[in-house]
Scaffold this motif. Structure first.
Motif, mmCIF file in Angstrom:
data_model
loop_
_atom_site.group_PDB
_atom_site.id
_atom_site.type_symbol
_atom_site.label_atom_id
_atom_site.label_comp_id
_atom_site.label_asym_id
_atom_site.label_seq_id
_atom_site.Cartn_x
_atom_site.Cartn_y
_atom_site.Cartn_z
ATOM 1 N N VAL A 53 1.025 -3.879 -3.806
ATOM 2 C CA VAL A 53 0.728 -3.092 -2.611
ATOM 3 C C VAL A 53 1.395 -3.693 -1.378
ATOM 4 N N GLU A 54 1.464 -2.871 -0.345
ATOM 5 C CA GLU A 54 1.823 -3.341 0.985
ATOM 6 C C GLU A 54 0.660 -2.979 1.898
ATOM 7 N N ILE A 55 0.084 -3.979 2.535
ATOM 8 C CA ILE A 55 -1.087 -3.786 3.379
ATOM 9 C C ILE A 55 -0.687 -3.937 4.839
ATOM 10 N N GLU A 56 -1.109 -3.000 5.662
ATOM 11 C CA GLU A 56 -0.857 -3.069 7.095
ATOM 12 C C GLU A 56 -2.195 -3.018 7.812
ATOM 13 N N GLY A 57 -2.412 -3.952 8.742
ATOM 14 C CA GLY A 57 -3.668 -3.954 9.463
ATOM 15 C C GLY A 57 -3.722 -5.062 10.495
ATOM 16 N N ARG A 58 -4.930 -5.577 10.720
ATOM 17 C CA ARG A 58 -5.133 -6.604 11.735
ATOM 18 C C ARG A 58 -6.112 -7.639 11.205
ATOM 19 N N MET A 59 -5.855 -8.910 11.530
ATOM 20 C CA MET A 59 -6.721 -9.992 11.086
ATOM 21 C C MET A 59 -7.984 -10.043 11.937
ATOM 22 N N VAL A 60 -9.134 -10.040 11.280
ATOM 23 C CA VAL A 60 -10.425 -10.132 11.950
ATOM 24 C C VAL A 60 -11.272 -11.158 11.213
ATOM 25 N N ASP A 61 -11.505 -12.284 11.845
ATOM 26 C CA ASP A 61 -12.315 -13.356 11.250
ATOM 27 C C ASP A 61 -11.819 -13.745 9.860
ATOM 28 N N GLY A 62 -10.507 -13.891 9.721
ATOM 29 C CA GLY A 62 -9.916 -14.352 8.472
ATOM 30 C C GLY A 62 -9.717 -13.285 7.423
ATOM 31 N N VAL A 63 -10.019 -12.030 7.749
ATOM 32 C CA VAL A 63 -9.854 -10.924 6.808
ATOM 33 C C VAL A 63 -8.852 -9.929 7.375
ATOM 34 N N LEU A 64 -7.920 -9.476 6.539
ATOM 35 C CA LEU A 64 -6.978 -8.442 6.951
ATOM 36 C C LEU A 64 -7.670 -7.088 6.791
ATOM 37 N N VAL A 65 -8.049 -6.502 7.919
ATOM 38 C CA VAL A 65 -8.706 -5.196 7.925
ATOM 39 C C VAL A 65 -7.614 -4.140 7.922
ATOM 40 N N ALA A 66 -7.523 -3.408 6.834
ATOM 41 C CA ALA A 66 -6.380 -2.529 6.602
ATOM 42 C C ALA A 66 -6.480 -1.230 7.390
ATOM 43 N N ASP A 67 -5.334 -0.815 7.938
ATOM 44 C CA ASP A 67 -5.167 0.531 8.485
ATOM 45 C C ASP A 67 -4.436 1.406 7.475
ATOM 46 N N GLN A 68 -3.548 0.759 6.689
ATOM 47 C CA GLN A 68 -2.731 1.503 5.731
ATOM 48 C C GLN A 68 -2.519 0.665 4.478
ATOM 49 N N VAL A 69 -2.594 1.311 3.336
ATOM 50 C CA VAL A 69 -2.318 0.672 2.056
ATOM 51 C C VAL A 69 -1.279 1.522 1.328
ATOM 52 N N GLU A 70 -0.153 0.907 1.015
ATOM 53 C CA GLU A 70 0.886 1.613 0.259
ATOM 54 C C GLU A 70 1.004 0.994 -1.122
ATOM 55 N N ILE A 71 0.889 1.827 -2.140
ATOM 56 C CA ILE A 71 1.082 1.359 -3.500
ATOM 57 C C ILE A 71 2.574 1.373 -3.795
ATOM 58 N N LYS A 72 3.129 0.220 -4.102
ATOM 59 C CA LYS A 72 4.573 0.076 -4.237
ATOM 60 C C LYS A 72 5.036 0.516 -5.618
#
Length: 401
Positions: A304-323
């Motif tokens: 996958v390719e994950i796009e998002g923002r780090m919040v307290d050590g976790v990548l909170v995803a806005d978008q998930v692309e299955i490669k």
């Protein structure tokens, strides 16, 4: 061999993370880093293979690399020319913006770090299946693997040939998905990045994939399940590779940073809890966009390719692309710049040091075949040729936006 006083490699991610944190500190103190007055993150992080040049493209983002510091995974500085198509990199950049007219996402790279996953000798070649065995590791080669100077493909490789392999590791299966393979004339040491297993503190051995590694002295943080980057002697002793240096790896992405990472899912328990490249991910939000697949397809071993923002050590995803590798995308690679030379007879030209082919199916925008001249500025989208050494253009657009 390693002894109790032998210095371990400093994990390159520590150097990289220190740079990122320094930039965040400057931003927090009003030290001249532009936040646009919005309070949005001024630092972004991206990891994945280079898919194009003009500056560089990683995970679909164009990064201006003109002012970037380029280093390898040991912190050694290199010129920008060291960056090649298919190399796996980590990019620390400024805020990612989207061009309103073209919807292209752009950032200004500050640090680009590259590093291969395997350096060592070929042990077996399955050309039909597209699999290499190198240092006891299974390496998958497909239509998206850049093969440097191998016009006939991996069929030319022989046992004992030395390779430098950029790849993404699936920790679940232990298989490496190669993104770039180069032949090496010589290697002072071998290199391997993978998951530790079968640690035996009495015999002082452990395994990474099919490679048995023997160490002396102490190796801090060594444990089954961790991902280690090791350097090995070039000759086995009693069936094991002597360890020269080792470091446990990981990526410390700063809080509040925009982040995009490509890799394989591990530790999947739910959409709210899984990891990619060791980074915890939460993709359970109501607004998460799933591309080229559905949320129900997420599982261990899925790339996958994950796009998002780090919040307290976790990548909170806005978008998930299955490669979808191996020909799943018809414009996977992108090259932009001025044509360096033209071979009309071969229907090809040189761009960014890479040979580009066009054919009857190539779509031209703002020009045609007769406009392919030295100095003409073009934007090429396409795929690798069958031998993995050149790009076949699906679209060629003239001029700049």
């Amino acid at each position: 061999m390693m002894n109790g006083s032998h210095p371990l490699l400093r994990p390159a991610w520590q150097t990289f993370a220190a740079m990122v944190l320094a930039v965040l500190a400057i931003a927090g103190c009003g030290g001249g880093v532009d936040s646009g007055g919005t309070g949005a993150p001024v630092v972004s992080y991206s990891s994945g293979p280079i898919s194009g040049f003009g500056s560089i493209f990683v995970n679909g983002v164009r990064y201006d690399d003109s002012g970037a510091t380029v280093i390898d995974d040991e912190g050694v500085a290199h010129p920008r020319s060291a960056l090649k198509l298919g190399m796996t990199v980590e990019v620390q950049a400024g805020r990612i913006t989207t061009d309103a007219a073209t919807q292209e996402r752009r950032g200004e790279a500050r640090t680009i770090q590259f590093g291969s996953a395997i350096q060592g000798p070929v042990e077996a070649v399955d050309a039909a299946g597209g699999v290499l065995t190198v240092l006891g590791q299974s390496v998958k080669v497909d239509a998206d693997t850049v093969l440097d100077d191998m016009p006939a493909g991996i069929v030319v490789l022989r046992e004992g040939d030395l390779l430098n392999i950029h790849a993404l590791l699936d920790p679940v299966t232990g298989v490496y998905a190669a993104t770039r393979i180069e032949r090496a004339a010589s290697l002072a040491q071998y290199k391997l990045r993978g998951v530790v297993s079968d640690l035996d503190v009495t015999a002082k051995t452990f395994r990474i994939g099919g490679a048995t590694i023997r160490y002396t002295g102490q190796v801090p943080s060594l444990a089954d399940g961790v991902i280690a980057r090791v350097k090995l002697a070039t000759a086995q002793v009693d069936g094991a590779w002597p360890l020269v240096q080792a470091a446990m790896t990981g990526t410390a992405i700063p809080d509040r940073a925009e982040a995009e990472i490509e890799g394989f899912i591990t530790d999947f328990t739910s959409l709210a809890s899984f990891k990619v490249n060791g980074t915890p991910v939460d993709a359970s939000g109501a607004g998460v966009e799933f591309r080229k697949g559905t949320s129900g397809q997420l599982a261990n071993g899925v790339r996958v390719e994950i796009e998002g923002r780090m919040v307290d050590g976790v990548l909170v995803a806005d978008q998930v692309e299955i490669k979808q590798r191996g020909g799943g995308e018809d414009e996977h690679f992108r090259l932009e710049g001025a044509i360096e030379s033209v071979d009309a007879g071969q229907r090809s030209f040189l761009l960014r040091g890479i040979t580009v082919h066009h054919d009857a199916d190539t779509r031209f925008v703002r020009g045609g075949v007769s406009d392919l001249q030295v100095g003409a500025v073009v934007d090429v989208r396409g795929v690798l040729t069958a031998n993995g050494t050149q790009v076949r253009a699906n679209r060629i657009r003239f001029g700049r936006d």
